[in-house]
Scaffold this motif. Structure first.
Motif, short mmCIF file in Angstrom:
data_model
loop_
_atom_site.label_atom_id
_atom_site.label_comp_id
_atom_site.label_asym_id
_atom_site.label_seq_id
_atom_site.Cartn_x
_atom_site.Cartn_y
_atom_site.Cartn_z
N ARG B 49 0.80 -1.22 0.00
CA ARG B 49 0.00 0.00 0.00
C ARG B 49 0.84 1.27 0.00
N HIS B 50 2.08 1.17 0.46
CA HIS B 50 2.94 2.35 0.39
C HIS B 50 3.21 2.71 -1.06
N ASP B 51 3.28 1.67 -1.88
CA ASP B 51 3.58 1.81 -3.29
C ASP B 51 2.33 2.17 -4.09
N PRO B 53 -1.45 2.82 -3.03
CA PRO B 53 -2.39 2.98 -1.93
C PRO B 53 -3.76 2.37 -2.18
N GLY B 54 -4.17 2.28 -3.44
CA GLY B 54 -5.53 1.83 -3.70
C GLY B 54 -5.72 0.33 -3.77
#
Lengths: 149, 149
Positions: B49-51, B53-54
């Motif tokens: 999710r850091h990369d 987010p969706g």
DNA sequence: GTATCTGCAAATTTTTTGCCAGTAG
DNA sequence: CTACTGGCAAAAAATTTGCAGATAC
């Protein structure tokens, strides 16, 4: 026959870890040592019911964990999300068929020097046990697998 | 840096098995090769999710299975009910700490003759791979474990 | 353009837990 | 007796699935 020995063994192991001997635990243990399959909790449940019709699935789960805790069974886990239990505690390995999922025993253990080498590579890790497992196709699935491959 | 190579590798592997290259699969794969931990699906989700987010958890599950299917990742399972994934596909083993649950890599593979011996014992089984795993206590847990033992 | 993929939420599957009555020691 | 167990049903945790819109090729 082994039945009596088996029960004595269980009674002993339970005592050692301060737990009680019960009919349910005995039945679960009997089921486990009687097969060379490696049943899931649910399969144990189905089999044990022949012996002890009133037993519940939750009790089977609890009993299996108790046996693992006493060192009388080993819990194996696989990618299909269900754990399997093995009543053999002597050194041996497993071969798992990728097609039908069946787990077969392989006799013997890794030679000491081999293990020592791994131990060294583990660097500071205190090794207490190991698990070795082959994967592939069992005799009845192999022919089909090689055709489709 | 390896990033580009990694992506090419993924693109290739996906093509080979007739699947499409997507941002989500790339991100999951990147996460997996970037760590020497052996994350659960949920841990991968949090990291990805850091990369991206969706991204959704279901997609992470699907992507991980896709990677396993392409041979770019290996699924490991343990008794604690959650599967872990390993982005390394070269021959190596694992050591699992019984106290903290951490899984560490051990370099190297079993010598050929050793494997052949097992293969023979497997009797008719077509061996395509194997998994070898040590269990015990890692350097930071070992001292405490030996005290309590 | 079209088959494949994603995201969402709901469904499934597997395992664990709380609680009261029953039983081993 | 008293603490540990078993059975039940409900809960929790992990993973999968159906579907409609988005996207790779």
């Amino acid at each position: 026959m082994q039945t009596e020995t088996t029960e004595v063994l269980l009674r002993h192991a339970l005592e050692e870890s301060g737990q009680r001997f019960t009919e349910q635990r005995a039945a679960v243990y009997r089921t486990l040592v009687a097969t060379d399959q490696h049943p899931t909790a649910d399969e144990v449940f189905l089999a044990v019911r022949h012996d002890l019709p009133g037993i519940s699935l939750a009790t089977v789960y609890k009993s299996l964990e108790t046996l693992v805790g006493c060192g009388l069974a080993v819990k194996l886990t696989y990618g299909d999300g269900s754990a399997r239990y093995d009543g053999r505690t002597d050194p041996h390995h497993h071969a798992r068929c990728l097609a039908c999922g069946r787990v077969t025993d392989i006799e013997g253990s890794l030679p000491g020097p081999q293990l020592d080498m791994l131990r060294e590579r583990a660097d500071g890790f205190l090794v207490t046990g190991y698990r070795l497992e082959l994967s592939g196709y069992c005799p009845s699935c192999a022919p089909r697998a090689s055709v489709s491959a």
